[in-house]
Design a protein around this motif. Structure first.
Motif, PDB file in Angstrom:
ATOM      1  N   GLN A  57     -18.350 -15.055  44.450  1.00  0.00           N
ATOM      2  CA  GLN A  57     -18.219 -16.439  44.957  1.00  0.00           C
ATOM      3  C   GLN A  57     -16.830 -17.030  44.730  1.00  0.00           C
ATOM      4  O   GLN A  57     -16.340 -17.808  45.535  1.00  0.00           O
ATOM      5  CB  GLN A  57     -19.223 -17.354  44.249  1.00  0.00           C
ATOM      6  CG  GLN A  57     -20.665 -17.023  44.463  1.00  0.00           C
ATOM      7  CD  GLN A  57     -21.544 -17.781  43.476  1.00  0.00           C
ATOM      8  OE1 GLN A  57     -21.540 -18.993  43.427  1.00  0.00           O
ATOM      9  NE2 GLN A  57     -22.300 -17.055  42.682  1.00  0.00           N
ATOM     10  N   ILE A  58     -16.198 -16.655  43.626  1.00  0.00           N
ATOM     11  CA  ILE A  58     -14.927 -17.312  43.292  1.00  0.00           C
ATOM     12  C   ILE A  58     -13.824 -16.929  44.284  1.00  0.00           C
ATOM     13  O   ILE A  58     -12.848 -17.655  44.453  1.00  0.00           O
ATOM     14  CB  ILE A  58     -14.511 -17.014  41.832  1.00  0.00           C
ATOM     15  CG1 ILE A  58     -13.562 -18.083  41.312  1.00  0.00           C
ATOM     16  CG2 ILE A  58     -13.926 -15.632  41.648  1.00  0.00           C
ATOM     17  CD1 ILE A  58     -14.151 -19.456  41.239  1.00  0.00           C
ATOM     18  N   GLN A  83      -8.651 -23.154  44.690  1.00  0.00           N
ATOM     19  CA  GLN A  83      -8.021 -23.558  43.433  1.00  0.00           C
ATOM     20  C   GLN A  83      -9.011 -23.530  42.276  1.00  0.00           C
ATOM     21  O   GLN A  83     -10.030 -24.219  42.327  1.00  0.00           O
ATOM     22  CB  GLN A  83      -7.492 -24.976  43.588  1.00  0.00           C
ATOM     23  CG  GLN A  83      -6.283 -25.228  42.755  1.00  0.00           C
ATOM     24  CD  GLN A  83      -5.680 -26.579  43.083  1.00  0.00           C
ATOM     25  OE1 GLN A  83      -6.297 -27.405  43.753  1.00  0.00           O
ATOM     26  NE2 GLN A  83      -4.491 -26.825  42.606  1.00  0.00           N
ATOM     27  N   VAL A  84      -8.702 -22.743  41.266  1.00  0.00           N
ATOM     28  CA  VAL A  84      -9.538 -22.712  40.062  1.00  0.00           C
ATOM     29  C   VAL A  84      -8.760 -23.418  38.967  1.00  0.00           C
ATOM     30  O   VAL A  84      -7.684 -22.969  38.573  1.00  0.00           O
ATOM     31  CB  VAL A  84      -9.851 -21.258  39.641  1.00  0.00           C
ATOM     32  CG1 VAL A  84     -10.711 -21.239  38.393  1.00  0.00           C
ATOM     33  CG2 VAL A  84     -10.528 -20.503  40.776  1.00  0.00           C
ATOM     34  N   ILE A 141      -5.112 -21.419  39.416  1.00  0.00           N
ATOM     35  CA  ILE A 141      -4.925 -20.111  40.062  1.00  0.00           C
ATOM     36  C   ILE A 141      -5.883 -20.057  41.248  1.00  0.00           C
ATOM     37  O   ILE A 141      -6.952 -20.673  41.207  1.00  0.00           O
ATOM     38  CB  ILE A 141      -5.189 -18.960  39.047  1.00  0.00           C
ATOM     39  CG1 ILE A 141      -4.948 -17.592  39.699  1.00  0.00           C
ATOM     40  CG2 ILE A 141      -6.579 -19.027  38.425  1.00  0.00           C
ATOM     41  CD1 ILE A 141      -4.836 -16.434  38.718  1.00  0.00           C
ATOM     42  N   THR A 142      -5.518 -19.326  42.294  1.00  0.00           N
ATOM     43  CA  THR A 142      -6.458 -19.238  43.419  1.00  0.00           C
ATOM     44  C   THR A 142      -7.557 -18.238  43.055  1.00  0.00           C
ATOM     45  O   THR A 142      -7.340 -17.318  42.253  1.00  0.00           O
ATOM     46  CB  THR A 142      -5.768 -18.759  44.723  1.00  0.00           C
ATOM     47  OG1 THR A 142      -5.438 -17.377  44.574  1.00  0.00           O
ATOM     48  CG2 THR A 142      -4.525 -19.570  45.051  1.00  0.00           C
ATOM     49  N   GLY A 143      -8.717 -18.402  43.672  1.00  0.00           N
ATOM     50  CA  GLY A 143      -9.825 -17.473  43.428  1.00  0.00           C
ATOM     51  C   GLY A 143      -9.420 -16.025  43.711  1.00  0.00           C
ATOM     52  O   GLY A 143      -9.597 -15.150  42.850  1.00  0.00           O
ATOM     53  N   PRO A 144      -8.852 -15.743  44.907  1.00  0.00           N
ATOM     54  CA  PRO A 144      -8.470 -14.350  45.199  1.00  0.00           C
ATOM     55  C   PRO A 144      -7.454 -13.787  44.202  1.00  0.00           C
ATOM     56  O   PRO A 144      -7.536 -12.611  43.829  1.00  0.00           O
ATOM     57  CB  PRO A 144      -7.871 -14.444  46.611  1.00  0.00           C
ATOM     58  CG  PRO A 144      -8.562 -15.628  47.224  1.00  0.00           C
ATOM     59  CD  PRO A 144      -8.764 -16.608  46.103  1.00  0.00           C
ATOM     60  N   ASP A 145      -6.497 -14.608  43.730  1.00  0.00           N
ATOM     61  CA  ASP A 145      -5.528 -14.100  42.737  1.00  0.00           C
ATOM     62  C   ASP A 145      -6.231 -13.748  41.423  1.00  0.00           C
ATOM     63  O   ASP A 145      -5.911 -12.741  40.780  1.00  0.00           O
ATOM     64  CB  ASP A 145      -4.430 -15.135  42.462  1.00  0.00           C
ATOM     65  CG  ASP A 145      -3.399 -15.165  43.582  1.00  0.00           C
ATOM     66  OD1 ASP A 145      -3.455 -14.283  44.461  1.00  0.00           O
ATOM     67  OD2 ASP A 145      -2.556 -16.080  43.585  1.00  0.00           O
TER      68      ASP A 145
END
Ligand SMILES: Cc1cc2nc3c(=O)[nH]c(=O)nc-3n(C[C@H](O)[C@H](O)[C@H](O)COP(=O)(O)OP(=O)(O)OC[C@H]3O[C@@H](n4cnc5c(N)ncnc54)[C@H](O)[C@@H]3O)c2cc1C
Length: 302
Positions: free
Chosen positions: A38-39, A44-45, A55-59
């Motif tokens: 899901q992340i 933006q996390v 940090i972005t979810g995909p990163d």
């Protein structure tokens, strides 16, 4: 024969893979089609420790995956299509292929239930959101419509009032199904407005949400509510279909377990699939860690 097979490539599964790898157990992890879980859907996390600039979810997923690989985890992007947990060692089916493992960590996550509107999908992450703890901060001094009437909808609506100037709860029923305590809290909160007997017909906007069109289920009358955000809080479904008939399931679809230990020796469960309370990155990672440590102890016992 693998020591550990992990089903699920979200934060819980990836954390379990990092820990299992560091215990020199050479785990195999199946991610399924939603690599990172899901992340990976979020831009933006801001609440994962160690990333003060966010940090972005995909990163974040990329970093977790690299860390799991660094410690020897084998990452397989296929979907597990069947399991046989009736005898040890356990068998996992990936289409025609069968793999055998001494232990299994189930981290298949869950899916938020959605309204099923095309506009809801279009505005997801652009005003439509599913996790108040994650996104409430974005709505400082703004207005949010919260859809739902159970414990999580009312609790999350209350949480959002710490930021938003107004939260309007839209609920299809004639009263909340939430606990009496939460009902009272919502009714006395001056920032909360409530509309019973109403359903969301469409989410409106250009690039971002600007309103919702709702229909009164008693009169059929349609009204537009202007809003900056729409929280969909109508529940979630644990991804446990694969384990029906293999493990005992709870009424809500989760797997019967004592923390991370299921009723089968060597089969553990971690993450959102079994979390009806917190459903956060850190809590998913925490249970992934606990499951991997339990697996290591199980394997050490022989
Ligand atoms: C839009 C959004 C934004 C969010 N933002 C935040 C945030 O900012 N901060 C925060 O703390 N939390 C956030 N969350 C919550 C957080 O993402 C979840 O709590 C977390 O991802 C749960 O991790 P999990 O590993 O248990 O499950 P999931 O992330 O659901 O991952 C499940 C994994 O299992 C795999 N899978 C399922 N079935 C199979 C199968 N049969 N075979 C192989 N693989 C399978 C899927 O492909 C997926 O990889 C957000 C959630 C959403 C939806």
């Amino acid at each position: 024969m693998y020591d550990i097979a992990i089903i699920g490539g979200g934060p819980a599964g990836l954390t379990a893979a990092i820990y299992a790898g560091r215990s020199k157990r050479k785990p195999i992890l199946f991610t399924g089609s939603n690599i990172g879980g899901q992340i990976s859907l979020t831009f933006q996390v801001e609440n994962y420790p160690g990333f003060p600039e966010s940090i972005t979810g995909p990163d974040l997923v990329e970093k977790m995956t690299a860390q799991a690989k660094k410690f020897g985890a084998e990452i397989d992007e296929r979907t597990v299509t069947g399991v046989d947990l009736s005898s040890h060692p356990y068998r996992l089916m990936i289409g025609e292929e069968v793999i055998v493992a001494k232990s299994v960590i189930i981290a298949t996550g869950s899916n938020n239930r959605l309204l099923g509107l095309e506009s809801e999908e279009r505005f997801m992450g652009r005003g439509v959101f599913v996790c108040a703890t994650c996104d409430a901060v974005i709505y400082e001094d703004l207005k949010v419509v919260a859809v739902g009437g159970g414990d999580s909808a009312v609790q999350e609506a209350l949480d959002i009032t710490k930021y938003a100037r107004e939260v309007e709860i839209v609920h299809r029923g004639k009263e909340f199904t939430a606990s009496n305590y939460l009902k009272k809290e919502a009714l006395k909160n001056e920032r909360i407005k409530i509309r019973f007997n109403a359903v969301v017909e469409e989410i409106l906007g250009e690039d971002y949400v600007s309103g919702v069109r709702i229909r009164d289920t008693l009169t059929g009358e349609e009204t537009v509510i202007e809003t900056d955000g729409v929280l969909i809080a109508i529940g979630w479904t644990p991804n446990s279909e694969l384990f029906k008939g293999q493990l005992e399931l709870m009424d809500n679809g989760g797997i019967v377990a004592d923390d991370v230990r299921t009723s089968k020796q060597g089969v553990f469960v971690a993450g959102d699939i079994n979390d009806d309370k917190y459903r956060q990155l850190v809590t998913a990672c925490g249970s992934g860690c606990r499951a991997a440590i339990e697996v290591d102890r199980f394997l050490a016992r022989g």
